[in-house]
Design a protein around this motif. Structure first.
Motif, PDB file in Angstrom:
ATOM      1  N   ASP A  79       1.159   4.042  -3.191  1.00  0.00           N
ATOM      2  CA  ASP A  79       0.995   5.192  -2.818  1.00  0.00           C
ATOM      3  C   ASP A  79       1.757   5.947  -3.250  1.00  0.00           C
ATOM      4  O   ASP A  79       1.706   7.782  -3.700  1.00  0.00           O
TER       5      ASP A  79
ATOM      6  N   ASP B 176       1.013  -1.121  -0.297  1.00  0.00           N
ATOM      7  CA  ASP B 176       0.051  -0.334  -0.102  1.00  0.00           C
ATOM      8  C   ASP B 176       0.513   1.303   0.051  1.00  0.00           C
ATOM      9  O   ASP B 176       0.485   2.245  -0.699  1.00  0.00           O
ATOM     10  N   LYS B 177       2.026   0.621   1.033  1.00  0.00           N
ATOM     11  CA  LYS B 177       2.535   2.711   0.524  1.00  0.00           C
ATOM     12  C   LYS B 177       3.847   2.605   0.045  1.00  0.00           C
ATOM     13  O   LYS B 177       3.992   3.581  -1.265  1.00  0.00           O
TER      14      LYS B 177
ATOM     15  N   LYS C 237       5.420  11.876  -7.645  1.00  0.00           N
ATOM     16  CA  LYS C 237       4.748  11.293  -7.332  1.00  0.00           C
ATOM     17  C   LYS C 237       5.417  10.458  -8.731  1.00  0.00           C
ATOM     18  O   LYS C 237       5.784  10.979  -9.881  1.00  0.00           O
TER      19      LYS C 237
ATOM     20  N   ARG D  25      -2.964   3.223 -10.897  1.00  0.00           N
ATOM     21  CA  ARG D  25      -2.956   2.945  -9.640  1.00  0.00           C
ATOM     22  C   ARG D  25      -3.166   1.729  -8.831  1.00  0.00           C
ATOM     23  O   ARG D  25      -3.007   0.468  -8.262  1.00  0.00           O
TER      24      ARG D  25
END
Length: 154
Positions: free
Chosen positions: A35, A31-32, A133, A55
């Motif tokens: 992200d 999950d991290k 990102k 994603r």
């Protein structure tokens, strides 16, 4: 273009995002890791893993890899992705490109050969909500199997 302090801070934040990606993924914190990607991110992982778009699919694929890994007795940090020789170019106020060498090793007890994969990453980055990102991540594999499309660094 001459670099300002703000440019250098952006470049450092991009480096930190890439290093965190490695740390989170290798540690099984899917999950991290996910992200760190934009919603519309694309991962181009060549003939072995294919292309993943968005994603949600990236999360699905990484989760599947980790589920398989755990089912076969895999533990966090049994594979280490070391990213070296970063070359980051800011292409706009909220866009950048980066090139990295990949050195991937296994730390599993009894491994005959700790080196697993060598390659070159070519990433695109985008600033979203004030955070850098990963918008596109592509790896060209160099060893043990060569699957290299190549792209020149700026």
């Amino acid at each position: 273009m001459s670099l300002t302090i703000e440019h250098l801070l952006d470049i450092e934040e991009i480096k930190q995002a890439k290093y965190l990606y490695s740390h989170y993924y290798d540690g099984g914190e899917v999950d991290k890791a996910v992200d760190l990607f934009t919603e519309d991110a694309v991962c181009e992982f060549g003939p072995r893993y294919g292309d993943w778009v968005g994603r949600d699919q990236i999360h699905e694929k990484y989760s599947g890899i980790w589920a398989n890994n755990r089912a076969n007795g895999g533990l966090p940090y049994e594979v280490l992705h070391a990213f070296t020789n970063p070359h980051i170019v800011l292409t706009g106020p909220e866009t950048a490109q980066g090139w990295w060498y990949l050195l991937e090793f296994t730390t599993r007890a009894g491994a005959e050969s700790p080196p697993r994969i060598f390659g070159v990453y070519r990433d695109d980055y985008r600033k979203v909500g004030g955070r850098w990102k990963i918008a596109r991540m592509r790896v060209d594999f160099l060893w043990p199997i060569r699957a290299f499309k190549g792209e020149e660094a700026v």
